[in-house]
Design an enzyme around this catalytic site. Structure first.
Site, PDB file in Angstrom:
ATOM      1  N   SER A 140       0.863  -0.543  -0.152  1.00  0.00           N
ATOM      2  CA  SER A 140       0.389   0.324  -0.251  1.00  0.00           C
ATOM      3  C   SER A 140       0.699   1.410  -0.798  1.00  0.00           C
ATOM      4  O   SER A 140       1.265   1.853   0.446  1.00  0.00           O
ATOM      5  CB  SER A 140      -0.147  -0.520   1.283  1.00  0.00           C
ATOM      6  OG  SER A 140      -1.308  -0.468   0.212  1.00  0.00           O
ATOM      7  N   THR A 141       1.185   1.870  -0.314  1.00  0.00           N
ATOM      8  CA  THR A 141       1.884   3.613  -1.235  1.00  0.00           C
ATOM      9  C   THR A 141       0.769   4.734  -2.002  1.00  0.00           C
ATOM     10  O   THR A 141       0.240   4.135  -2.143  1.00  0.00           O
ATOM     11  CB  THR A 141       3.140   2.549  -2.113  1.00  0.00           C
ATOM     12  OG1 THR A 141       3.763   1.986  -1.852  1.00  0.00           O
ATOM     13  CG2 THR A 141       3.987   3.257  -2.749  1.00  0.00           C
ATOM     14  N   THR A 142       1.754   5.710  -1.795  1.00  0.00           N
ATOM     15  CA  THR A 142       0.459   7.076  -2.363  1.00  0.00           C
ATOM     16  C   THR A 142       1.769   7.739  -3.134  1.00  0.00           C
ATOM     17  O   THR A 142       2.360   7.998  -2.148  1.00  0.00           O
ATOM     18  CB  THR A 142      -0.547   7.621  -1.032  1.00  0.00           C
ATOM     19  OG1 THR A 142      -1.285   8.534  -1.666  1.00  0.00           O
ATOM     20  CG2 THR A 142       0.310   8.172  -0.046  1.00  0.00           C
TER      21      THR A 142
END
Length: 484
Positions: free
Chosen positions: A309-311
């Site tokens: 999960s990464t943004t």
């Protein structure tokens, strides 16, 4: 000053745009946006995670600020390490196993990275730039459909500890996520910098939470952490300069390798060409490649022998300064630090970051992330800023977006939305809208998704122009704000 920002949530983009409207530069806007994303996109990022920031200044040298997670264990007894806890996460058309718990926690870098970015590049005080994030944490941010979906698929992780379950319980589309303790912690960051997170009372709270739980994170690990400035990797593509993340990150050099291979042939590449360079890039991820990432001169040796999960948040300000920042908490370890609102990462439990086996990295080593904030320049002027979340799919998402803009002449928004493919472990994964007949004819195994999916990353990109334009990836709830 004007400009544009693309990010993973409307509140994240709005925070950065407000800073641009007030006269702040691209890095000011990025820092403010990151701080809001800690609440607006809490399933993807955290002060307990790590990241990279790429800054390109007109007429100056670009800088990559590396604040990714490092392996712990300085002064620790490896025999005390607990087992990783496997959790199965379903993307609908694909299933992936992640590992959580105390043994999955690496040494976080986000506080150090934000403080160092402010020191080097910001035109506004850090205390001012964290304010919107502190307010968002206390007042809460409503979940978009995309963020609610991420929370839903990560629920098996959150349910593994009572406090993490309580923080995320009942979250659905439109529900307001609040983390008031995080607001206080962000204000500490703004007032005191990163010190308390690595040698002060916040560091002590982290160590106390992990004590006796089988984590190898020590006081020496925290005290020794530094955000590092590095020279970006550069690749030529169609007469443009592509700047991206250098080693010890793994993603940037593989993107540069793929672009350089595509640049050998004229004209836009077909899907078979894209798959071929993805397969070639994956084949380079050998034990020797991963071990060599930390060695001086590795980039030159690697490219010389193969090129013969990464943004994410992307910002471009009115003066032409570009900033791309990618942050990740993995999927989270389900370990919350009491009194701080910090959810610690599970980077040591991500197979994509530990392809040679878990717990193989020596203490202090940066893990070989795929995160790759990227800038495309023409004659020293920025034309495109982009990056993505999505673990191993980051490199393929960025590659295809660059090809769509540069080779196919797509507007940046259309380039971000276009269907994607990804090659991994002998399988070609594809979204609807891609003709795979040629690929199937070569004998590749194909896995078709029924709809666009966050499995294929979340590219948020800004392109220069008058006015500038942006593309926020709908796969991860992307949003764009343009400032006149």
């Amino acid at each position: 000053m004007g400009g544009a920002i693309a990010a993973g949530h409307p509140a994240t983009a709005r925070a950065g745009a407000d800073v641009l409207r007030a006269g702040g530069n691209a890095v000011d806007a990025a820092i403010a946006a990151v701080c809001v994303s800690l609440t607006a996109e809490a399933a993807l990022t955290s002060l307990g995670g790590g990241g990279y920031m790429l800054v390109a200044v007109p007429g100056g040298e670009a800088v990559l600020l590396d604040f990714f997670v490092t392996a712990p264990g300085q002064g620790a007894d490896p025999a005390t390490r607990a087992e990783l806890l496997p959790v199965t996460v379903s993307f609908g058309d694909a299933v992936q196993v992640f590992h959580v718990g105390p043994a999955a926690v690496g040494v976080y870098g986000v506080p150090a990275g934000l403080a160092e970015a402010a020191r080097r590049f910001a035109s506004r005080p850090l205390s001012e730039l964290v304010a919107a994030g502190a307010a968002a944490a206390r007042e809460g941010v409503a979940l978009t459909a995309e963020q609610a979906y991420v929370v839903e698929i990560l629920t098996p992780i959150y349910d593994s500890t009572p406090d993490c379950r309580a923080l995320h319980e009942g979250l659905a589309v439109g529900a307001v996520f609040r983390n008031p303790e995080l607001g206080d912690t962000l204000e500490r960051l703004g007032a005191e910098g990163a010190g308390p997170f690595y040698e002060g009372d916040i560091a002590a709270a982290v160590l106390e939470r992990l004590e006796g739980e089988g984590s190898l994170v020590t006081a020496a690990d925290l005290a020794g952490y530094r955000a590092e400035a590095r020279e970006p990797v550069r690749a030529g593509y169609r007469g443009l300069d592509v700047l991206t993340t250098p080693p010890p990150s793994a993603g940037g050099i593989l993107i540069a390798h793929a672009l350089s291979r595509l640049d050998r042939a004229p004209g836009p590449p077909g899907v078979e060409d894209i798959v071929e360079v993805m397969e070639a890039a994956q084949a380079e991820r050998t034990p020797e490649f991963l071990e060599g990432l930390s060695d001086p001169g590795f980039v030159e040796r690697f490219r010389a022998s193969r090129m013969g999960s990464t943004t994410h948040i992307s910002v471009l300000d009115g003066a032409g300064m570009a900033c791309g920042v990618t942050c990740s908490n993995g999927e989270g370890s389900a370990i919350l630090v009491p009194g701080t609102g910090i959810h610690l990462n599970n980077v040591l439990g991500e197979q994509d970051l530990n392809p040679l086996g878990f717990h193989g990295h020596p203490p202090g080593r940066r893990l070989p992330s795929m995160m790759s904030p990227t800038v495309v320049q023409r004659d020293g002027r920025v034309e495109l800023v982009l990056g993505s979340g999505g673990s191993n799919r980051i490199r393929s998402a960025i590659l295809q977006t660059v090809v769509n803009v540069v080779d196919r002449g797509m507007d940046v928004d259309a380039a971000v939305r276009a269907p994607r493919v990804h090659f991994e472990d002998g399988v070609v994964y594809a979204e609807p809208g891609i003709d795979l007949a040629v690929v199937e004819a070569t004998g590749h195994t194909v896995s078709r998704f029924r709809a666009p999916n966050l499995f294929f990353g979340g590219v948020h990109a800004v392109a220069a122009g008058d006015p500038p334009r942006g593309g926020g990836d709908p796969r991860r709830g992307g949003a764009v704000e343009v400032v006149a």
